[in-house]
Design a protein around this motif. Structure first.
Motif, PDB file in Angstrom:
ATOM      1  N   ALA A  36     -17.325 -58.341-132.054  1.00 44.24           N
ATOM      2  CA  ALA A  36     -16.679 -57.057-131.747  1.00 44.24           C
ATOM      3  C   ALA A  36     -15.608 -56.666-132.771  1.00 44.24           C
ATOM      4  O   ALA A  36     -14.698 -55.900-132.471  1.00 44.24           O
ATOM      5  CB  ALA A  36     -16.089 -57.058-130.345  1.00 44.24           C
ATOM      6  N   CYS A  37     -15.769 -57.160-133.966  1.00 42.54           N
ATOM      7  CA  CYS A  37     -14.860 -56.818-135.065  1.00 42.54           C
ATOM      8  C   CYS A  37     -14.800 -55.299-135.257  1.00 42.54           C
ATOM      9  O   CYS A  37     -15.820 -54.655-135.427  1.00 42.54           O
ATOM     10  CB  CYS A  37     -15.471 -57.428-136.313  1.00 42.54           C
ATOM     11  SG  CYS A  37     -14.343 -58.310-137.311  1.00 42.54           S
ATOM     12  N   GLY A  55     -12.676 -59.831-132.015  1.00 44.31           N
ATOM     13  CA  GLY A  55     -11.991 -58.538-131.908  1.00 44.31           C
ATOM     14  C   GLY A  55     -10.999 -58.252-133.019  1.00 44.31           C
ATOM     15  O   GLY A  55     -10.035 -57.520-132.814  1.00 44.31           O
ATOM     16  N   LEU A  58      -9.789 -54.596-133.942  1.00 43.79           N
ATOM     17  CA  LEU A  58     -10.298 -53.873-132.774  1.00 43.79           C
ATOM     18  C   LEU A  58      -9.679 -52.477-132.728  1.00 43.79           C
ATOM     19  O   LEU A  58      -8.494 -52.297-132.963  1.00 43.79           O
ATOM     20  CB  LEU A  58      -9.956 -54.639-131.486  1.00 43.79           C
ATOM     21  CG  LEU A  58     -10.740 -54.192-130.251  1.00 43.79           C
ATOM     22  CD1 LEU A  58     -12.194 -54.632-130.365  1.00 43.79           C
ATOM     23  CD2 LEU A  58     -10.127 -54.767-128.977  1.00 43.79           C
ATOM     24  N   ILE A  63     -12.383 -56.064-124.618  1.00 43.85           N
ATOM     25  CA  ILE A  63     -13.131 -57.322-124.647  1.00 43.85           C
ATOM     26  C   ILE A  63     -12.634 -58.189-123.498  1.00 43.85           C
ATOM     27  O   ILE A  63     -11.426 -58.362-123.322  1.00 43.85           O
ATOM     28  CB  ILE A  63     -12.905 -58.083-125.974  1.00 43.85           C
ATOM     29  CG1 ILE A  63     -13.312 -57.214-127.168  1.00 43.85           C
ATOM     30  CG2 ILE A  63     -13.665 -59.401-125.985  1.00 43.85           C
ATOM     31  CD1 ILE A  63     -12.987 -57.849-128.511  1.00 43.85           C
ATOM     32  N   GLY A  74      -7.985 -60.942-131.937  1.00 41.58           N
ATOM     33  CA  GLY A  74      -7.271 -59.666-132.071  1.00 41.58           C
ATOM     34  C   GLY A  74      -6.487 -59.523-133.364  1.00 41.58           C
ATOM     35  O   GLY A  74      -5.502 -58.797-133.428  1.00 41.58           O
ATOM     36  N   MET A  77      -5.326 -55.951-134.879  1.00 51.27           N
ATOM     37  CA  MET A  77      -5.880 -55.017-133.888  1.00 51.27           C
ATOM     38  C   MET A  77      -5.071 -53.710-133.883  1.00 51.27           C
ATOM     39  O   MET A  77      -3.867 -53.716-134.072  1.00 51.27           O
ATOM     40  CB  MET A  77      -5.774 -55.737-132.543  1.00 51.27           C
ATOM     41  CG  MET A  77      -6.013 -54.961-131.328  1.00 51.27           C
ATOM     42  SD  MET A  77      -6.050 -56.207-129.982  1.00 51.27           S
ATOM     43  CE  MET A  77      -6.161 -55.108-128.590  1.00 51.27           C
ATOM     44  N   ILE A  82      -7.765 -56.785-125.039  1.00 50.52           N
ATOM     45  CA  ILE A  82      -8.485 -58.061-124.989  1.00 50.52           C
ATOM     46  C   ILE A  82      -7.948 -58.853-123.802  1.00 50.52           C
ATOM     47  O   ILE A  82      -6.731 -58.997-123.645  1.00 50.52           O
ATOM     48  CB  ILE A  82      -8.314 -58.862-126.293  1.00 50.52           C
ATOM     49  CG1 ILE A  82      -8.831 -58.050-127.497  1.00 50.52           C
ATOM     50  CG2 ILE A  82      -9.050 -60.206-126.208  1.00 50.52           C
ATOM     51  CD1 ILE A  82      -8.697 -58.749-128.834  1.00 50.52           C
TER      52      ILE A  82
END
Ligand code: SF4
Ligand code: SF4
Lengths: 238, 501
Positions: A36-37, A55, A58, A63, A74, A77, A82
């Protein structure tokens, strides 16, 4: 849509998540990195243990991990949320500039390093249990809350806030025996002051299905840096 | 406290020429000049002058010159005046000395001890005005094997690359360390020239997103201004590990420069410092670096090359060998003469190694290990002319970065006081009255002129060697000879001495 992580390479997982509009459930996840990058939307639910850099960058998606996270969750992020139903490894939320991270249990070294804020974009990290060394190192803004739900004696560790020059670290503890760096001002919070942080605690409780009031009793400390220009007096023009 | 130092420069005014127009007074942000009503003439306080040459250039009657102060401390080959001066400053302030621009000390400049070959009789030279000359280069990994799909067809999907019309790019200078107008000029020139400029580590101003096809975005340890759209906007993404002017030292933009749009672009409050310490606190090994490289690639869907920039230090070849295995597409190496907006003087003047030697050893090491084509090499610090470009390419570089040279093209006179924040040329400052002195259109034109001329010169030198493509020049050490270099130096550079066949 469901994906069984074992049969995919990571970029295939991310491609599939994006193809599904960002919403997916991954099962049997076992160490796959970069999941989920940079994801902008949707909800990714993960069962198992996602690998490093979950993430990272993100950008708006949510997530949820039913398990533990590893390092660099994260990282950098910008937006989104998350939620970790467990503990995580090192460098949680490195250089975050927005969004929220909730960790039910504990975090290792260097959580919240370099996080920063601007205007109403304030990143928030809520840690249910305890945090390892270097929490909030070089922190330039944002909020880190250590709830210490199991009432550990030392919920934060050495070098918390080293090089910190902005933001707030909130720690619930009977007493704070940790040795803090010189530039950190640490004081007990008054009852009224806590209200600024209660929405985050409530959010933690609702994510993990806990009744909130019990978590928020006892002494709470606020850690802040004494200056946002830490190096001003260090240099002379040559 | 009494100031024990004397003015380093002396302002000399020719009163026969001075017409009291007071241009110098308005132009000098250091407040050196003023009109003295009582005397009816202009007076200068030389002690404040930094020799930026602004007033000299703008004086309509050419009445001014700035000369080194002839006043001399008692000469001493060991205790040179600068050491006394610096001790006085520190004894007074207790501060770490802060300087800017590249290392000015008299270390050898290896580019000046290397000469380029030309053809005679056999393998005739080529006239670049008549024959096609290829200076275009592609930066990125070059595939080593041919891949075929299930039906046996060759897979033509190449790793992402940068396409440059000539082997020069503008190196990283952040918005904050240099002005909005300076950034605008670099972006416009890069677009016109078909090359790239680099945002440095302060994020990218919204106005410059339109130059994305010619922008390299940088990610440093503090990650200021880094978010997904920023990464997506770059044609390539550069991870800054080190900088030649201050290896082992991070970036630190003082709160005084975090004003207005700089604050917004970095996403930190006005007046707060922006600290990017030397280590990325999530990178302690090549494996960790690999993780950052791949997290960036994942976030940008493997569409953009990733550059890793390091300072030239003693074991640079081993470090580069690790980076070449980290998944990075391009390695940028910055030599110890590279410029900076501010660096501790002791670091700038004493740490790192010359780029020529670093390049020589890195290129040879990557070739020995058979991984040279995993990456492209870009070198910097300091490239001053097209001849330096040609020499760097012959020593193995794919392209060069220029920072100081591009600022000089815009007007910088290397007064080395960028850290004061009062650059009279509108470059290293955020003061609106100074920034507006730099017209981005004219500055862009100057940059384009300079590099167009360099490109012609590169073609002429190539033609002289009988080479019509820059690809054939890369790592072509036979085209170089050293003068006055010892055996060790020649071996590190991988070149022969002049006169050797
Ligand atoms: S600092 Fe620059 S503008 Fe001011 S007097 Fe010196 S050379 Fe002239
Ligand atoms: S950019 Fe400005 S302050 Fe810096 S060296 Fe050049 S002229 Fe001087």
């Amino acid at each position: 849509m469901k994906y069984n992580g074992k049969t995919y390479k990571v970029n295939e997982i991310n491609d599939a998540i994006k193809a599904a509009g960002g919403t997916a459930t991954l099962t049997e996840v076992l160490g796959e990195r970069f999941i989920a990058c940079g994801l902008k939307e949707g909800v990714v639910t993960i069962e198992g243990t996602p690998g490093n850099a979950l993430g990272a960058y993100l950008d708006g998606a949510k997530i949820i991990v039913h398990g533990n996270g590893q390092d660099a969750v994260g990282d950098t992020m910008n937006e989104g949320k998350i939620v970790i139903h467990g503990s995580v490894g090192d460098t949680l939320g490195y250089a975050m500039r927005g969004g929220k991270i909730f960790v039910r249990d504990n975090v290792c070294y260097r959580a919240g390093v370099h996080i920063k804020e601007y205007g109403d974009k304030v990143p928030v990290i809520v840690i249910g249990g305890t945090a390892g060394c270097f929490l909030g190192e070089y922190m330039a803004g944002g909020v880190v809350i250590v709830l210490n739900k199991d009432n550990a004696k030392d919920p934060i560790a050495d070098y918390t806030g080293v090089g910190m020059y902005g933001g707030k670290i909130v720690v619930r503890a009977e007493s704070l025996d940790t040795v803090l760096p010189e530039q950190i001002k640490c004081r007990r919070m008054e009852n009224g002051e806590l209200s600024a942080f209660t929405p985050y605690i409530k959010e933690y409780c609702s994510e993990f299905g806990r009744a909130d009031p019990k978590l928020w009793t006892g002494t709470v400390y606020l850690l802040q840096p004494d200056s946002n220009n830490p190096y001003k007096r260090l240099y002379t023009n040559n | 406290m009494i100031d024990y130092n004397v003015a380093p420069f002396e302002v000399v005014r020719d009163y026969d020429k001075c017409v009291n127009c007071r241009v110098c007074e308005r132009q000098c942000s250091n407040e050196v000049h003023h009109y003295e009503e009582g005397f009816g003439k202009m007076i200068s306080d030389s002690a404040k002058c930094v020799d930026c040459q602004r007033c000299v250039c703008l004086c309509p009657t050419k009445a001014l010159k700035i000369v080194p102060n002839q006043n001399a401390f008692r000469p001493n080959a060991n205790w040179q005046q600068k050491y006394l001066t610096e001790i006085y400053k520190q004894a007074e302030s207790g501060g770490v000395l802060l300087s800017s621009m590249g290392n000015p000390e008299p270390f050898p400049v290896y580019f000046d001890k290397i000469l380029i070959n030309a053809s005679q009789v056999t393998n005739p030279s080529i006239d670049p005005l008549r024959e096609p000359m290829e200076t275009r280069v592609f930066l990125g990994a070059k595939p080593q094997t041919i891949e075929r799909d299930a039906s046996g067809k060759i897979v033509t999907k190449l790793p992402p690359r940068l396409k440059l019309s000539m082997p020069v790019m503008f190196s990283a200078m952040s918005y904050g360390s240099i002005s909005y107008n300076a950034h605008a000029a670099l972006a416009r020139a890069a677009e016109k020239l078909g090359i790239y400029y680099n945002t440095g580590e302060g994020g990218l101003h919204k106005d410059f997103y339109k130059y994305s096809a010619n922008t390299i975005v940088q990610v440093a340890s503090g990650r200021f201004g880094v978010h997904k759209d920023y990464l997506e906007d770059g044609a390539a993404i550069e991870i800054k590990i080190g900088q030649g002017a201050k290896p082992g030292i991070g970036g630190h933009l003082p709160g005084a420069k975090i004003v207005g749009d700089v604050s917004k672009t970095r996403m930190i409050p006005e007046g707060s410092d922006a600290v990017s310490p030397a280590p990325h606190h999530d990178i302690y090994s090549i494996e960790d670096l690999r993780q950052l490289v791949y997290s960036i690639k994942e976030a940008t869907e493997y569409k953009k090359p990733v550059i890793v920039k390091i300072a030239a230090v003693h074991n640079v070849a081993a470090i580069a060998s690790g980076i070449a295995r980290s998944g990075a597409d391009i390695i940028a190496i910055d030599g110890f003469r590279g410029g900076t907006g501010a660096a501790p003087t002791r670091i700038r003047d004493n740490v790192g190694i010359p780029i020529e030697l670093a390049l020589g050893s890195v290129d040879q090491r990557l070739r020995e290990e058979n991984i040279r084509d995993n990456v492209s090499l870009v070198v910097a610090g300091s490239i001053r002319s097209s001849a330096d470009v040609v020499k760097a390419i012959c020593l193995g570089a794919d392209a060069v970065y220029i920072g100081s040279a591009s600022l000089v093209a815009m007007g910088c006179h290397l007064c080395r006081t960028c850290n004061y924040g009062k650059c009279n040329w509108g470059i290293a400052t955020q003061r609106p009255d100074l920034v507006k002195r730099l017209n981005p259109d004219i500055a862009a034109e100057r940059l384009i002129n300079m590099l167009t001329a360099w490109n012609h010169e590169i073609q002429e030198m190539m033609g002289g060697m009988g080479i019509n493509s820059i690809e054939a020049l890369r790592g072509n050490r036979l085209m170089l000879r050293g003068v006055g270099l010892n055996e060790r130096e020649l071996a590190v550079l991988g070149i022969k001495h002049a006169g050797e066949v």
